[in-house]
Design an enzyme around this catalytic site. Sequence first.
Site, short mmCIF file in Angstrom:
data_model
loop_
_atom_site.label_atom_id
_atom_site.label_comp_id
_atom_site.label_asym_id
_atom_site.label_seq_id
_atom_site.Cartn_x
_atom_site.Cartn_y
_atom_site.Cartn_z
N SER A 160 5.04 -8.06 2.44
CA SER A 160 6.08 -8.75 3.20
C SER A 160 7.22 -9.27 2.34
CB SER A 160 5.46 -9.89 4.00
OG SER A 160 4.71 -10.75 3.17
N HIS A 215 4.43 -5.18 8.86
CA HIS A 215 5.77 -4.66 8.55
C HIS A 215 5.86 -3.14 8.58
CE1 HIS A 215 7.25 -8.64 7.41
NE2 HIS A 215 6.06 -8.82 6.90
N LYS A 233 7.55 -8.43 15.11
CA LYS A 233 8.46 -7.89 14.11
C LYS A 233 9.20 -6.69 14.70
CE LYS A 233 6.37 -10.50 10.56
NZ LYS A 233 5.14 -10.80 9.86
C1 LIG Z 1 4.32 -11.98 9.80
C2 LIG Z 1 3.04 -11.56 9.19
C3 LIG Z 1 1.81 -11.96 9.75
C4 LIG Z 1 1.73 -12.95 10.86
O1 LIG Z 1 2.16 -12.43 12.07
P1 LIG Z 1 2.70 -13.44 13.19
O2 LIG Z 1 2.57 -12.66 14.45
O3 LIG Z 1 4.11 -13.77 12.83
O4 LIG Z 1 1.79 -14.63 13.16
C5 LIG Z 1 0.67 -11.45 9.21
N1 LIG Z 1 0.70 -10.60 8.16
C6 LIG Z 1 1.85 -10.22 7.58
C7 LIG Z 1 1.82 -9.27 6.42
C8 LIG Z 1 3.06 -10.71 8.06
O5 LIG Z 1 4.20 -10.38 7.47
#
Ligand SMILES: *Cc1c(COP(=O)(O)O)cnc(C)c1O
Length: 385
Positions: A176, A204, A236
Site C-alpha cells: 500500500s 490495491h 478502493k
Molecule cells: C486499505 C487497506 C485495508 C483496509 O481496508 P478498509 O476497507 O479500508 O478497512 C487492508 N489492507 C490493505 C493492504 C489496505 O491498503
Amino acid sequence: MSFDLDAGLAARRAAGLYRQRQVAHSPQMPARRFDEGGRLTFCSNDYLGLANHPALVEALAESARRWGVGAGASHLLAGHTAAHHALEDELAAAVGRPRALLFSTGYMANVGVLTALLDRQATAFSDALNHASIIDGLRQSRAQVRVYGHAEVGALAAQIEASAGKRLIVTDGVFSMDGDIAPLPALARLAARTGAWLMVDDAHGFGVLGPEGAGSVAQAGLGVDDVPVLMGTLGKALGCFGAFVAGSEALIETLIQHARSYIYTTAMPPALAEAAREALRLMRAESWRRDKLAALIRRFRAGAAALGLPLLESTTPIQPLIAGSAARALAWSAQLERCGILVPAVRPPTVPDGTARLRIVLSAAHEAADVDRLLDALGALAQSA
Ligand SMILES: *Cc1c(COP(=O)(O)O)cnc(C)c1O
C-alpha cells in the site's frame, strides 16, 4: 499517574509526525474543494474513478428506496439480505472462487480471517511491509509471528523450513505504501512445497490488475489451490465501502462460524451492497479504465524519469517519491499545496524510519493534463531542493 496527553501531542508535533485531517467539501474526484481552496489531488484509492460515478449514485439512491438505510442487525441475526447474497456470489465469480463472504471493512476482514484460522499453536509468516490491519489481526490471533524481509522469498523459505505445525504466509498483493507487487508465483511455489497456506490481501490489486480486474493473484495466473485465502476491498478501486474474503466452501463456512469481526457487527447497508454490485459490473466490463490508468502511469513515470526524480520501482497507481526525513516530506507536500496540488506526506510509523515520502496515487479519473501539471510542480520542487 495521570495521562499527559498534551506532552505526547507536543512531542509528536516537534518530530514532524503530527497527523491532521483536511476537510473536503466536494465528492472524491481529482479536482476537489477543501477548506483551504481548490486542489488537484493525487491521493485517493479511487483507482477506477468510480467513487462518484452516476451509475453508483443511482444504484445507491434507488436501492435505499427499496431496502431502507440500515441493515438493522448482524448477518447471522437477520441482517443478511438478498442484496448482500447476490454481491457475494458476484464477487466469488469475479475472482474465480467457489464462495465469498462480505465484511464491513478490509480491516475487519483481515482481523476476522486471521483470528479464525490461527491460534497459539500456529505460525504466521508476514512480510515486513504488510498493512497494519494484518499486523493487528496477527496480534489478536495469538499465533507465533515471524516477520520476513520485504519480498525476500529466500529468507522466508529458511524460516518456514525451520518451523512445524499449522503455517500461514500472509502478504499484501500490492504494497500500500510502496506500490510494488508481491512475488506471488514464488510464494505460491514455496507454500506448495512446504504445505503452508498462502493468504493475499489484494486491497490495491482488486479492480486494477489482472483480467477484468480480478486482481494480483489472477494476474499471476494463480488460483484457489495456490492462494486459498484471498481478501479484497470495495472501498478502493470499486469506489464503495466494505470488503470480502474469497475461497473454498469450507473456508467461508469456517469464517461464518468463527470470525468475530464478521459475527459481532452490523451488516453493511443493503443499498451499499447494491451500489457495489454496480461497481463490480463496471469494473469487469469497462477495461478502458484500466487501460487509461496504465497510460497515465506510463506518462507519469516517463516524465519523472526525465526530471531525475527518485521514484520507487512500481507499475501500479501507487507511485511513491521518497523524501527521507519527515520534515522534508512535509516541506515537499507544502510546496505542492502552494501550486494547488494535494499529495499528503506519509511518515513513520506508517512507513519505516527514514523513508518518509509523497505517496502519489493516480486514478483513471485523472487526465493526461493533470499528470503534466503534477510533473511541472515536481520539476520546480526538484530544482529548489
Ligand atoms: C486499505 C487497506 C485495508 C483496509 O481496508 P478498509 O476497507 O479500508 O478497512 C487492508 N489492507 C490493505 C493492504 C489496505 O491498503
